[in-house]
Enzyme design. Structure first.
Site, mmCIF file in Angstrom:
data_model
loop_
_atom_site.group_PDB
_atom_site.id
_atom_site.type_symbol
_atom_site.label_atom_id
_atom_site.label_comp_id
_atom_site.label_asym_id
_atom_site.label_seq_id
_atom_site.Cartn_x
_atom_site.Cartn_y
_atom_site.Cartn_z
ATOM 1 C CE LYS A 165 27.843 -66.832 72.930
ATOM 2 N NZ LYS A 165 28.221 -66.824 74.390
ATOM 3 C CB CYS A 272 30.923 -83.628 75.457
ATOM 4 S SG CYS A 272 32.493 -83.595 74.588
ATOM 5 C CD GLU A 368 25.576 -84.085 78.413
ATOM 6 O OE1 GLU A 368 26.692 -84.272 77.880
ATOM 7 O OE2 GLU A 368 24.813 -83.159 78.083
#
Length: 507
Positions: A165, A272, A368
């Site tokens: 997905k 990331c 973040e």
């Protein structure tokens, strides 16, 4: 909605971040019936077809699948840039890296899944890698062509079937890549479903799915773990980060400054393991800040398809707004703006920003960011302070230490709680291929890539054979002796008689 992506009348509203226009053709969201059918097909194929193939044959077919990406290379590059705003040069690197997995990387995947034989002369055990069943791969938008194969190929090599997905932010990229690889595989081995978190939740919650591998936010990772806990389902989660870079006074400052900017701004900071907190030894603060500003000013923002452009737009307006809120909070809390670039008005462009004098309690130091900000703070130069600041976060994905003293670098690196530490380098680029990709604390669960990561997609079992008691018979063989030994073997089948024969007789 994730990243502000709207689902309307059963279709994903895929917006080009450069132009703000709707991308066509529209991608339909998979229905609950289609999801259930895909899971059924995946289980049937896994049990009857795919896992029955020998490991070398599975690897051979996967090589063919990855090689198929060469046929759609240019289309993949253009689609990544269109869907998420990555500059063409970075999209090219991403696609070429995926294509490159067909070589030595798949050799390592095969090695990781081979039987392991253990023995000490009295018995032999064989450790066997067993497939888990059906693995769901939920991939991110920031590396839409890079992450799918890193998760799907080892899962497939282990004998699992896979349902992908893709992120609803980059559905066309995910479809193009997945369909190209699946053409080389038996029908039902690698399937594609599209949609948002509703589709993901149905997949993750299914008792007929046996593992979930996901790259994304820590918040989503926690939700997946909660769903998977019900059936003790295996998970591999690569999650968020707030990665620190420590710059000691004895570092190569030109190299450190260049890489501080490069790995804060690459992919518009949407990485990331991007550098998100830079701690500079107090004594070199002025000169290091000047170097960083000079380098940041050389970066060009613009249309990601144009040559010479270093940074395109951010992926969505929602992500851009998050970055703007953090920058605004930092300014209000006393941060100093060393540089703020211009940015195009049309599209999701965010100005390159260099901030200094940051404090640990500012949002930009705790949450973040995932945006084009070079965030500078200072430390007193001690190893103790460097380690304390680096570890002062709920995350632990990657860290970076720059110093001319490698012994000091090693001491600091071992005390930082993160899955990887780059010493005078960006670790993800320089790491050896067998190193796992792993996050500590709230940056992940389990690992992928490297030998350890490749084995995350299988279970283990072992077969053990106890060697029989060895009795050496040092006399001439004849039929009566054979009859006697046959009688003994019926009483004690664990006895094995080694019968040295007459030199002219063949055993």
């Amino acid at each position: 909605m994730v990243q502000g992506v709207e689902i309307k009348d059963g279709f994903i509203q895929n917006i080009n971040p450069t132009t703000g226009e709707l991308i066509t053709p529209l991608v339909p969201v998979s229905t609950p019936e289609q999801i259930a059918e895909a899971i059924t097909i995946a289980n049937r194929t896994q049990q009857t077809t795919w896992s029955a193939l020998p490991l070398p044959k599975r690897i051979e077919l996967l090589r063919e699948g990855v090689a198929n990406l060469e046929e759609v290379r240019e289309e993949l590059i253009a689609t990544i840039t269109m869907e998420m705003g990555k500059v063409t040069a970075e999209s090219t690197d991403e696609v070429d890296a995926a294509i490159g997995l067909k070589g030595k990387w798949l050799d390592m995947v095969q090695e990781a899944n081979e039987d392991e034989r253990l023995g000490d002369g009295t018995s032999e055990s064989v450790i066997v890698r067993d497939p888990l069943g059906v693995v769901v791969v939920i991939s991110p938008w920031n590396f839409p062509a890079g992450e799918i194969p890193l998760l799907a190929l080892p899962a497939l090599a282990a004998g699992n079937t896979v349902i992908v997905k893709p992120s609803e932010v980059t559905p066309l990229t995910g479809a193009l890549l997945t369909n190209a690889i699946s053409k080389a595989l038996p029908v039902g081995t690698l399937q594609l479903l599209q949609g948002d978190g509703v589709v993901g939740e149905q997949l993750v919650s299914s008792p007929d799915v046996h593992m979930v591998a996901m790259t994304g936010s820590s918040a989503t990772g926690k939700k997946i773990m909660e769903k998977c806990a019900k059936n003790l389902k295996r998970v591999v989660l690569e999650l968020g980060g707030k990665d620190p870079m420590i710059v000691f006074a004895d570092a190569d400052l030109d190299k450190a400054a260049n890489e501080a900017v490069l790995f804060s701004l690459s992919n518009a900071g949407q990485v990331c393991c991007a550098v998100e907190r830079i701690y500079v030894e107090e004594s070199i603060k002025p000169q290091f800040e000047q170097k960083v500003v000079d380098i940041a000013k050389s970066w060009k923002i613009g249309n990601p398809t144009e040559k010479g452009v270093n940074m395109g737009p951010m992926v969505t307006e929602m992500q851009r707004q998050k970055v703007r809120e953090q920058v605004a909070n930092a300014k209000e809390s006393g941060a100093k703006v060393l540089y703020e670039s211009d940015a195009p008005n049309k599209g999701n462009y965010q100005a390159i920003t260099v901030l200094s004098d940051l404090k640990q309690d500012m949002l930009i130091q705790t949450d973040e960011t995932f945006g084009p900000v070079v965030a500078l703070a200072t430390f007193d130069g001690s190893e103790e302070e460097a380690v304390r600041l680096a570890n002062d976060t709920e995350y632990g994905l990657a860290s970076y230490v720059y110093t001319g003293d490698l012994e000091k670098a090693g001491r600091v690196a071992r005390r930082i709680r993160s899955g990887q530490v780059g010493i005078n380098c960006y670790s993800i680029i320089k790491a050896q291929p067998k190193c796992p990709w792993i996050g500590h604390k709230q940056s992940g669960f389990g690992s992928h890539s490297g030998m350890d990561g490749f084995r995350s997609f299988s279970g283990t079992s072992f077969d053990t054979c106890k060697f029989s008691i060895l009795i050496n018979i040092c006399f001439r063989f004849d039929e009566s002796i054979l009859s006697h030994f046959s009688s003994l073997l019926k009483q004690s089948p664990n006895l094995l008689f080694l019968l040295p024969m007459h030199p002219r007789r063949l055993v």
